[in-house]
Write a protein that holds these residues in place. Sequence first.
Motif, PDB file in Angstrom:
ATOM      1  N   LEU A  89     -43.083   2.039  52.230  1.00 18.48           N
ATOM      2  CA  LEU A  89     -42.987   2.850  53.393  1.00 18.48           C
ATOM      3  C   LEU A  89     -44.151   2.651  54.080  1.00 18.48           C
ATOM      4  CD1 LEU A  89     -42.142   5.999  51.430  1.00 18.48           C
ATOM      5  CD2 LEU A  89     -40.481   4.579  52.763  1.00 18.48           C
ATOM      6  N   LYS A  90     -44.211   2.384  55.582  1.00 21.34           N
ATOM      7  CA  LYS A  90     -45.644   2.190  56.257  1.00 21.34           C
ATOM      8  C   LYS A  90     -45.816   3.759  56.966  1.00 21.34           C
ATOM      9  CE  LYS A  90     -46.537  -1.201  58.887  1.00 21.34           C
ATOM     10  NZ  LYS A  90     -46.540  -2.149  59.889  1.00 21.34           N
ATOM     11  N   PHE A  91     -47.148   4.225  56.602  1.00 23.30           N
ATOM     12  CA  PHE A  91     -47.435   5.487  56.986  1.00 23.30           C
ATOM     13  C   PHE A  91     -47.965   5.400  58.344  1.00 23.30           C
ATOM     14  CE2 PHE A  91     -46.396   6.404  52.327  1.00 23.30           C
ATOM     15  CZ  PHE A  91     -46.438   7.459  52.506  1.00 23.30           C
TER      16      PHE A  91
ATOM     17  N   CYS B 137     -50.161   7.602  59.513  1.00 22.81           N
ATOM     18  CA  CYS B 137     -51.650   7.993  59.672  1.00 22.81           C
ATOM     19  C   CYS B 137     -52.689   6.522  59.339  1.00 22.81           C
ATOM     20  CB  CYS B 137     -51.819   8.874  58.735  1.00 22.81           C
ATOM     21  SG  CYS B 137     -51.260   8.276  57.056  1.00 22.81           S
ATOM     22  N   CYS B 138     -52.340   5.532  58.695  1.00 17.91           N
ATOM     23  CA  CYS B 138     -53.053   4.476  58.730  1.00 17.91           C
ATOM     24  C   CYS B 138     -52.542   3.149  58.631  1.00 17.91           C
ATOM     25  CB  CYS B 138     -53.580   4.662  57.182  1.00 17.91           C
ATOM     26  SG  CYS B 138     -52.290   4.681  55.974  1.00 17.91           S
ATOM     27  N   ASP B 139     -51.255   3.115  59.085  1.00 16.42           N
ATOM     28  CA  ASP B 139     -50.541   1.739  59.466  1.00 16.42           C
ATOM     29  C   ASP B 139     -50.577   0.886  58.165  1.00 16.42           C
ATOM     30  OD1 ASP B 139     -48.759   0.686  61.331  1.00 16.42           O
ATOM     31  OD2 ASP B 139     -50.519  -0.804  61.832  1.00 16.42           O
ATOM     32  N   LEU B 140     -50.368   1.592  57.213  1.00 13.65           N
ATOM     33  CA  LEU B 140     -50.482   0.727  55.817  1.00 13.65           C
ATOM     34  C   LEU B 140     -49.196   1.102  54.858  1.00 13.65           C
ATOM     35  CD1 LEU B 140     -54.221   1.451  54.342  1.00 13.65           C
ATOM     36  CD2 LEU B 140     -53.167  -0.560  55.529  1.00 13.65           C
ATOM     37  N   TRP B 141     -48.794   0.040  54.062  1.00 13.90           N
ATOM     38  CA  TRP B 141     -47.587   0.280  53.303  1.00 13.90           C
ATOM     39  C   TRP B 141     -48.034   0.789  52.217  1.00 13.90           C
ATOM     40  CZ3 TRP B 141     -42.865  -0.770  55.337  1.00 13.90           C
ATOM     41  CH2 TRP B 141     -42.765  -1.631  56.549  1.00 13.90           C
ATOM     42  N   PHE B 142     -47.128   1.668  51.619  1.00 18.22           N
ATOM     43  CA  PHE B 142     -47.260   2.218  50.185  1.00 18.22           C
ATOM     44  C   PHE B 142     -45.888   2.253  49.624  1.00 18.22           C
ATOM     45  CE2 PHE B 142     -50.947   3.875  52.389  1.00 18.22           C
ATOM     46  CZ  PHE B 142     -51.989   3.793  51.244  1.00 18.22           C
ATOM     47  N   PRO B 143     -45.619   2.447  48.158  1.00 13.09           N
ATOM     48  CA  PRO B 143     -44.343   2.488  47.616  1.00 13.09           C
ATOM     49  C   PRO B 143     -43.873   3.717  47.670  1.00 13.09           C
ATOM     50  CG  PRO B 143     -45.818   1.331  46.140  1.00 13.09           C
ATOM     51  CD  PRO B 143     -46.719   1.886  47.338  1.00 13.09           C
ATOM     52  N   CYS B 144     -44.535   4.736  47.805  1.00 15.95           N
ATOM     53  CA  CYS B 144     -43.942   6.377  47.953  1.00 15.95           C
ATOM     54  C   CYS B 144     -45.228   7.295  48.475  1.00 15.95           C
ATOM     55  CB  CYS B 144     -43.776   6.837  46.552  1.00 15.95           C
ATOM     56  SG  CYS B 144     -45.059   7.145  45.532  1.00 15.95           S
ATOM     57  N   PHE B 145     -44.876   8.254  48.854  1.00 11.50           N
ATOM     58  CA  PHE B 145     -45.927   9.338  49.491  1.00 11.50           C
ATOM     59  C   PHE B 145     -46.629   9.735  48.319  1.00 11.50           C
ATOM     60  CE2 PHE B 145     -42.462  11.730  47.601  1.00 11.50           C
ATOM     61  CZ  PHE B 145     -42.999  12.971  47.050  1.00 11.50           C
ATOM     62  N   GLU B 146     -46.374   9.898  47.245  1.00  3.51           N
ATOM     63  CA  GLU B 146     -47.410  10.219  45.915  1.00  3.51           C
ATOM     64  C   GLU B 146     -48.490   8.857  45.712  1.00  3.51           C
ATOM     65  OE1 GLU B 146     -45.033  10.891  42.452  1.00  3.51           O
ATOM     66  OE2 GLU B 146     -44.110  12.693  43.382  1.00  3.51           O
ATOM     67  N   CYS B 147     -48.227   7.671  45.972  1.00  2.67           N
ATOM     68  CA  CYS B 147     -49.272   6.680  45.972  1.00  2.67           C
ATOM     69  C   CYS B 147     -50.206   6.851  47.094  1.00  2.67           C
ATOM     70  CB  CYS B 147     -48.527   5.352  46.352  1.00  2.67           C
ATOM     71  SG  CYS B 147     -47.860   4.778  44.693  1.00  2.67           S
ATOM     72  N   HIS B 148     -49.559   7.411  48.194  1.00  2.00           N
ATOM     73  CA  HIS B 148     -50.642   7.409  49.453  1.00  2.00           C
ATOM     74  C   HIS B 148     -51.392   8.712  49.041  1.00  2.00           C
ATOM     75  CE1 HIS B 148     -51.639   9.082  53.409  1.00  2.00           C
ATOM     76  NE2 HIS B 148     -51.582   7.925  53.794  1.00  2.00           N
ATOM     77  N   LEU B 149     -50.907   9.789  48.267  1.00  5.65           N
ATOM     78  CA  LEU B 149     -51.552  10.838  48.305  1.00  5.65           C
ATOM     79  C   LEU B 149     -52.918  10.486  47.197  1.00  5.65           C
ATOM     80  CD1 LEU B 149     -51.483  13.830  48.847  1.00  5.65           C
ATOM     81  CD2 LEU B 149     -50.122  14.195  46.812  1.00  5.65           C
ATOM     82  N   GLU B 150     -52.526   9.858  46.321  1.00  8.88           N
ATOM     83  CA  GLU B 150     -53.574   9.261  45.402  1.00  8.88           C
ATOM     84  C   GLU B 150     -54.601   8.363  45.879  1.00  8.88           C
ATOM     85  OE1 GLU B 150     -52.684   8.259  41.108  1.00  8.88           O
ATOM     86  OE2 GLU B 150     -50.657   9.272  41.370  1.00  8.88           O
ATOM     87  N   ILE B 151     -54.242   7.397  46.710  1.00  8.72           N
ATOM     88  CA  ILE B 151     -55.213   6.488  47.209  1.00  8.72           C
ATOM     89  C   ILE B 151     -55.803   6.629  48.659  1.00  8.72           C
ATOM     90  CG2 ILE B 151     -55.189   3.923  47.673  1.00  8.72           C
ATOM     91  CD1 ILE B 151     -53.037   3.551  45.590  1.00  8.72           C
TER      92      ILE B 151
ATOM     93  N   HIS C  75     -57.404  10.344  53.240  1.00 14.02           N
ATOM     94  CA  HIS C  75     -56.736  11.117  54.601  1.00 14.02           C
ATOM     95  C   HIS C  75     -55.518  11.877  54.410  1.00 14.02           C
ATOM     96  CE1 HIS C  75     -55.272   6.887  55.023  1.00 14.02           C
ATOM     97  NE2 HIS C  75     -54.348   7.771  55.574  1.00 14.02           N
ATOM     98  N   ALA C  76     -55.127  12.774  55.092  1.00 19.06           N
ATOM     99  CA  ALA C  76     -53.841  13.393  54.884  1.00 19.06           C
ATOM    100  C   ALA C  76     -52.853  12.146  55.841  1.00 19.06           C
ATOM    101  CB  ALA C  76     -53.825  14.661  55.746  1.00 19.06           C
ATOM    102  N   ALA C  77     -51.651  12.406  55.109  1.00 19.59           N
ATOM    103  CA  ALA C  77     -50.652  11.630  55.876  1.00 19.59           C
ATOM    104  C   ALA C  77     -50.149  12.473  57.173  1.00 19.59           C
ATOM    105  CB  ALA C  77     -49.276  11.494  54.943  1.00 19.59           C
TER     106      ALA C  77
ATOM    107  N   ALA D 132     -43.186  18.806  52.156  1.00 16.74           N
ATOM    108  CA  ALA D 132     -43.460  18.543  53.798  1.00 16.74           C
ATOM    109  C   ALA D 132     -43.776  17.224  53.848  1.00 16.74           C
ATOM    110  CB  ALA D 132     -44.678  19.600  53.970  1.00 16.74           C
ATOM    111  N   VAL D 133     -42.763  16.710  54.395  1.00 16.93           N
ATOM    112  CA  VAL D 133     -42.835  15.229  54.502  1.00 16.93           C
ATOM    113  C   VAL D 133     -43.996  14.912  55.472  1.00 16.93           C
ATOM    114  CG1 VAL D 133     -41.561  13.329  55.827  1.00 16.93           C
ATOM    115  CG2 VAL D 133     -40.366  14.382  53.806  1.00 16.93           C
TER     116      VAL D 133
END
Length: 125
Positions: A32-34, A36-50, A53-55, A114-115
Amino acid sequence: IRSIHGEEIFGVGVDPQTRCAHYHGETDVIALKFKCCDLWFPCFECHLEIADHAAEIWPSSEFGKKAILCGSCGHQMEITEIWLAIQRVRNAEPRSIRHARTTIIYILKLERVAVHSVVVRSSPV
């Protein structure tokens, strides 16, 4: 960081098809491309961990952006495409279930959490 189909994927324990430590089932093959940062993550939990900043939620005015990457074939989908697939799955159209058979699981997650970005899984056609 892992390069998959020419895109850098940030996440925890990312495999060659975008599965991660949080979602590693047979059909968990999207990134998924987020917004907030225009970066790809496999899931929202990966984004949360790495991420440090907030999504952010993709505004509907940007649903034409390609923000879903299939880890199997490299196809990138627009947010609009996946939402149309979700609606077809919800309406039980058989042709869509083949392409978005695991979307329903993520819909439940979307509606409970809260997506902060597009959080869906889709299998390649």
